[in-house]
Design a protein around this motif. Structure first.
Motif, PDB file in Angstrom:
ATOM      1  N   SER A 153       0.832  -1.211   0.000  1.00 56.43           N
ATOM      2  CA  SER A 153       0.000   0.000   0.000  1.00 56.43           C
ATOM      3  C   SER A 153       0.864   1.257   0.000  1.00 56.43           C
ATOM      4  O   SER A 153       0.493   2.280  -0.570  1.00 56.43           O
ATOM      5  CB  SER A 153      -0.930  -0.003   1.214  1.00 56.43           C
ATOM      6  N   GLY A 154       2.048   1.166   0.649  1.00 53.11           N
ATOM      7  CA  GLY A 154       2.956   2.303   0.675  1.00 53.11           C
ATOM      8  C   GLY A 154       3.453   2.657  -0.713  1.00 53.11           C
ATOM      9  O   GLY A 154       3.518   3.829  -1.084  1.00 53.11           O
ATOM     10  N   LYS A 155       3.817   1.639  -1.492  1.00 56.02           N
ATOM     11  CA  LYS A 155       4.283   1.882  -2.868  1.00 56.02           C
ATOM     12  C   LYS A 155       3.184   2.522  -3.706  1.00 56.02           C
ATOM     13  O   LYS A 155       3.435   3.440  -4.495  1.00 56.02           O
ATOM     14  CB  LYS A 155       4.740   0.563  -3.501  1.00 56.02           C
ATOM     15  N   LYS A 156       1.939   2.039  -3.513  1.00 57.57           N
ATOM     16  CA  LYS A 156       0.822   2.609  -4.268  1.00 57.57           C
ATOM     17  C   LYS A 156       0.607   4.072  -3.892  1.00 57.57           C
ATOM     18  O   LYS A 156       0.348   4.924  -4.744  1.00 57.57           O
ATOM     19  CB  LYS A 156      -0.450   1.808  -3.992  1.00 57.57           C
ATOM     20  N   SER A 157       0.733   4.363  -2.597  1.00 54.48           N
ATOM     21  CA  SER A 157       0.527   5.733  -2.134  1.00 54.48           C
ATOM     22  C   SER A 157       1.607   6.668  -2.675  1.00 54.48           C
ATOM     23  O   SER A 157       1.319   7.785  -3.114  1.00 54.48           O
ATOM     24  CB  SER A 157       0.534   5.774  -0.601  1.00 54.48           C
ATOM     25  N   PHE A 158       2.860   6.193  -2.623  1.00 55.51           N
ATOM     26  CA  PHE A 158       3.949   7.010  -3.151  1.00 55.51           C
ATOM     27  C   PHE A 158       3.766   7.268  -4.639  1.00 55.51           C
ATOM     28  O   PHE A 158       3.965   8.380  -5.117  1.00 55.51           O
ATOM     29  CB  PHE A 158       5.287   6.318  -2.911  1.00 55.51           C
ATOM     30  N   LYS A 159       3.368   6.220  -5.380  1.00 53.12           N
ATOM     31  CA  LYS A 159       3.188   6.371  -6.825  1.00 53.12           C
ATOM     32  C   LYS A 159       2.068   7.361  -7.118  1.00 53.12           C
ATOM     33  O   LYS A 159       2.209   8.242  -7.974  1.00 53.12           O
ATOM     34  CB  LYS A 159       2.875   5.022  -7.466  1.00 53.12           C
ATOM     35  N   ALA A 160       0.960   7.241  -6.379  1.00 48.15           N
ATOM     36  CA  ALA A 160      -0.166   8.145  -6.597  1.00 48.15           C
ATOM     37  C   ALA A 160       0.230   9.587  -6.278  1.00 48.15           C
ATOM     38  O   ALA A 160      -0.141  10.523  -6.987  1.00 48.15           O
ATOM     39  CB  ALA A 160      -1.347   7.712  -5.732  1.00 48.15           C
ATOM     40  N   TYR A 161       1.038   9.754  -5.229  1.00 46.94           N
ATOM     41  CA  TYR A 161       1.461  11.092  -4.836  1.00 46.94           C
ATOM     42  C   TYR A 161       2.324  11.738  -5.915  1.00 46.94           C
ATOM     43  O   TYR A 161       2.083  12.877  -6.330  1.00 46.94           O
ATOM     44  CB  TYR A 161       2.244  11.017  -3.516  1.00 46.94           C
ATOM     45  N   PHE A 162       3.325  10.989  -6.403  1.00 43.42           N
ATOM     46  CA  PHE A 162       4.229  11.563  -7.400  1.00 43.42           C
ATOM     47  C   PHE A 162       3.577  11.694  -8.770  1.00 43.42           C
ATOM     48  O   PHE A 162       3.942  12.565  -9.551  1.00 43.42           O
ATOM     49  CB  PHE A 162       5.515  10.733  -7.487  1.00 43.42           C
ATOM     50  N   ASP A 163       2.601  10.805  -9.057  1.00 46.63           N
ATOM     51  CA  ASP A 163       1.869  10.945 -10.315  1.00 46.63           C
ATOM     52  C   ASP A 163       1.079  12.243 -10.344  1.00 46.63           C
ATOM     53  O   ASP A 163       0.863  12.839 -11.400  1.00 46.63           O
ATOM     54  CB  ASP A 163       0.926   9.756 -10.518  1.00 46.63           C
ATOM     55  N   ASN A 164       0.627  12.674  -9.158  1.00 41.92           N
ATOM     56  CA  ASN A 164      -0.190  13.888  -9.085  1.00 41.92           C
ATOM     57  C   ASN A 164       0.624  15.123  -8.699  1.00 41.92           C
ATOM     58  O   ASN A 164       0.076  16.206  -8.510  1.00 41.92           O
ATOM     59  CB  ASN A 164      -1.312  13.697  -8.052  1.00 41.92           C
ATOM     60  N   TRP A 165       1.940  14.924  -8.581  1.00 44.01           N
ATOM     61  CA  TRP A 165       2.822  16.025  -8.194  1.00 44.01           C
ATOM     62  C   TRP A 165       3.113  16.871  -9.425  1.00 44.01           C
ATOM     63  O   TRP A 165       3.819  16.457 -10.332  1.00 44.01           O
ATOM     64  CB  TRP A 165       4.107  15.453  -7.599  1.00 44.01           C
ATOM     65  N   LYS A 166       2.548  18.045  -9.455  1.00 40.60           N
ATOM     66  CA  LYS A 166       2.675  18.906 -10.619  1.00 40.60           C
ATOM     67  C   LYS A 166       3.970  19.715 -10.547  1.00 40.60           C
ATOM     68  O   LYS A 166       4.098  20.629  -9.727  1.00 40.60           O
ATOM     69  CB  LYS A 166       1.479  19.860 -10.712  1.00 40.60           C
ATOM     70  N   ILE A 167       4.961  19.328 -11.359  1.00 43.94           N
ATOM     71  CA  ILE A 167       6.204  20.084 -11.435  1.00 43.94           C
ATOM     72  C   ILE A 167       6.500  20.389 -12.895  1.00 43.94           C
ATOM     73  O   ILE A 167       5.870  19.849 -13.806  1.00 43.94           O
ATOM     74  CB  ILE A 167       7.397  19.315 -10.822  1.00 43.94           C
ATOM     75  N   LYS A 168       7.473  21.242 -13.092  1.00 47.53           N
ATOM     76  CA  LYS A 168       7.908  21.541 -14.443  1.00 47.53           C
ATOM     77  C   LYS A 168       8.535  20.308 -15.073  1.00 47.53           C
ATOM     78  O   LYS A 168       9.013  19.416 -14.378  1.00 47.53           O
ATOM     79  CB  LYS A 168       8.926  22.672 -14.428  1.00 47.53           C
ATOM     80  N   SER A 169       8.562  20.287 -16.381  1.00 45.46           N
ATOM     81  CA  SER A 169       9.241  19.201 -17.071  1.00 45.46           C
ATOM     82  C   SER A 169      10.744  19.326 -16.851  1.00 45.46           C
ATOM     83  O   SER A 169      11.250  20.400 -16.530  1.00 45.46           O
ATOM     84  CB  SER A 169       8.934  19.243 -18.572  1.00 45.46           C
ATOM     85  N   ILE A 170      11.448  18.212 -17.026  1.00 48.00           N
ATOM     86  CA  ILE A 170      12.901  18.224 -16.877  1.00 48.00           C
ATOM     87  C   ILE A 170      13.522  19.212 -17.864  1.00 48.00           C
ATOM     88  O   ILE A 170      14.482  19.925 -17.533  1.00 48.00           O
ATOM     89  CB  ILE A 170      13.466  16.809 -17.101  1.00 48.00           C
ATOM     90  N   GLN A 171      12.959  19.268 -19.059  1.00 42.31           N
ATOM     91  CA  GLN A 171      13.481  20.203 -20.064  1.00 42.31           C
ATOM     92  C   GLN A 171      13.377  21.647 -19.580  1.00 42.31           C
ATOM     93  O   GLN A 171      14.323  22.426 -19.692  1.00 42.31           O
ATOM     94  CB  GLN A 171      12.707  20.029 -21.370  1.00 42.31           C
ATOM     95  N   ASP A 172      12.217  21.989 -18.990  1.00 43.72           N
ATOM     96  CA  ASP A 172      12.039  23.364 -18.490  1.00 43.72           C
ATOM     97  C   ASP A 172      12.970  23.652 -17.324  1.00 43.72           C
ATOM     98  O   ASP A 172      13.543  24.746 -17.221  1.00 43.72           O
ATOM     99  CB  ASP A 172      10.584  23.572 -18.063  1.00 43.72           C
ATOM    100  N   LEU A 173      13.123  22.671 -16.432  1.00 40.04           N
ATOM    101  CA  LEU A 173      14.019  22.855 -15.291  1.00 40.04           C
ATOM    102  C   LEU A 173      15.457  23.086 -15.754  1.00 40.04           C
ATOM    103  O   LEU A 173      16.176  23.925 -15.211  1.00 40.04           O
ATOM    104  CB  LEU A 173      13.959  21.628 -14.374  1.00 40.04           C
ATOM    105  N   TYR A 174      15.861  22.323 -16.762  1.00 38.42           N
ATOM    106  CA  TYR A 174      17.225  22.438 -17.257  1.00 38.42           C
ATOM    107  C   TYR A 174      17.475  23.816 -17.873  1.00 38.42           C
ATOM    108  O   TYR A 174      18.468  24.490 -17.568  1.00 38.42           O
ATOM    109  CB  TYR A 174      17.499  21.344 -18.288  1.00 38.42           C
ATOM    110  N   PHE A 175      16.536  24.243 -18.714  1.00 35.83           N
ATOM    111  CA  PHE A 175      16.749  25.530 -19.390  1.00 35.83           C
ATOM    112  C   PHE A 175      16.527  26.722 -18.461  1.00 35.83           C
ATOM    113  O   PHE A 175      16.943  27.840 -18.777  1.00 35.83           O
ATOM    114  CB  PHE A 175      15.876  25.628 -20.632  1.00 35.83           C
TER     115      PHE A 175
END
Length: 367
Positions: A49-71
């Motif tokens: 259940s912990g793995k599912k919770s972590f996955k759900a959390y990061f799936d819904n974690w709205k961050i910039k794309s890696i490309q945007d972060l890099y530039f």
């Protein structure tokens, strides 16, 4: 892990209390087994259940794309100066910002940016173990940067790689590997084995000995290759006064190649534009059976080709004609020296070197 540890402590306490309150018996052993089974089932469910919770959390974690972060690094000069002042001087940073500004405006990602973007992705998002490779084989490794090889190392299970390359044929002088020992120390922290292969099976003794004279000028750590004993004609160094003289010499070369029972001939020019210019010369003189090999070419279908120097790596031909090895075409630079060594080692049996006016100093006194 913390929750599992706390739950395990509770069950360990239950077992300890049971052992103090009951004499050793079949019933006590059965109760202890039941307690441990209950603990293990709970632990398994918590992890799942912990793995599912972590996955759900990061799936819904709205961050910039890696490309945007890099530039973003190239949009904040103050921040970039702060984190890179020990690596670059002001002039280098000015060049970087100018290049990256062009890439941003043109919506282009340069190949040299990819390894840095992958590095950011691994460190921000991680890499799932199931997506790692058991083993990676890298050929032409001398043309990879140390950073790229570091990234590839981290994409394997237990850092398992086979890296194959020839330092003498590294044509990307500004980014490739210059020393296997440096690669071993900086990327693998000395946990790697270096084996040097010295025998050359491709070319004749005469061709290898000729190209080795060029190789020695690179002063590489591995020395020069030793040819397997297969003798042939010495490379022919030919001066042509003009285009017409070259056309006549080309006919002689074709006759000689045919007489020796060989098939394919590669005319090797330094650049793609020189290949196109030579093709026009051949067409003008009614020699139309040579085709140009380009970067987009998927395979070589003709026995007679014109090919730029940088596309010959890994290829071999019965006969090669090194076109225009003049001093104004192949200069005394480390890049031209590497390119020259590559093209001199493509011939299996016959090698012809054509120059106009004055021969390049890179092979002056080689013959």
């Amino acid at each position: 892990n913390v929750i599992c540890g706390k739950k395990s402590f509770v069950y360990d306490y239950k077992v300890k209390r049971l052992r103090l309150s009951m004499e050793d018996s079949e019933e006590r052993r059965k109760q202890i087994i039941d307690i441990y089974e209950e603990r293990d089932n709970l632990r398994g469910n918590l992890i799942k259940s912990g793995k599912k919770s972590f996955k759900a959390y990061f799936d819904n974690w709205k961050i910039k794309s890696i490309q945007d972060l890099y530039f973003d690094l190239y949009k904040d000069r103050e921040m970039f100066d702060k984190i890179s002042s020990e690596m670059f001087d002001e002039k280098d940073i000015d060049i970087l910002f100018k290049d990256e500004k062009f890439y941003l405006q043109s919506n282009i990602i340069d190949a040299d940016d990819l390894s840095a973007m992958v590095y950011l992705k691994f460190n921000i998002e991680g890499i799932d173990e199931k997506n790692k490779f058991k083993h990676i084989l890298i050929d032409e490794a001398q043309d990879y940067s140390l950073f790229e090889l570091y990234i590839l190392k981290n994409m394997t299970i237990l850092n398992s790689l086979t890296i194959v390359g020839d330092l003498a044929q590294g044509i990307y002088y500004y980014r490739g590997v210059n020393s296997w020992e440096t690669l071993k120390q900086e990327v693998f922290e000395n946990y790697a084995q270096i084996d040097n292969l010295t025998l050359s099976y491709r070319s004749t003794v005469e061709i290898i000995e000729f190209s080795n004279k060029v190789l020695k000028k690179q002063n590489l750590e591995n020395g020069v290759p030793t040819p397997v004993l297969r003798h042939g004609d010495k490379p022919s160094v030919i001066k042509c006064e003009n285009e017409l003289a070259f056309i006549e010499k080309l006919k002689d070369i074709e006759n000689e190649v045919s007489k020796q029972g060989r098939k394919n001939i590669a005319i090797i020019c330094k650049t793609a534009s020189q290949c196109k210019a030579l093709k026009k010369i051949l067409n003008k003189n009614k020699i139309k059976d040579y085709s140009i090999v380009e970067e987009k070419s998927k395979n070589i279908k003709s026995d007679k080709i014109i090919i730029p120097s940088y596309l010959t790596k890994g290829l071999e031909f019965d006969a090669t004609i090194i076109y225009d090895l003049s001093d104004d075409n192949y200069k005394e630079t480390s890049l031209d020296l590497k390119i020259l060594y590559v093209i001199l080692t493509r011939a299996l049996h016959l090698e012809y070197i054509i120059y106009f006016d004055k021969i390049s100093n890179l092979i002056y006194n080689n013959y």
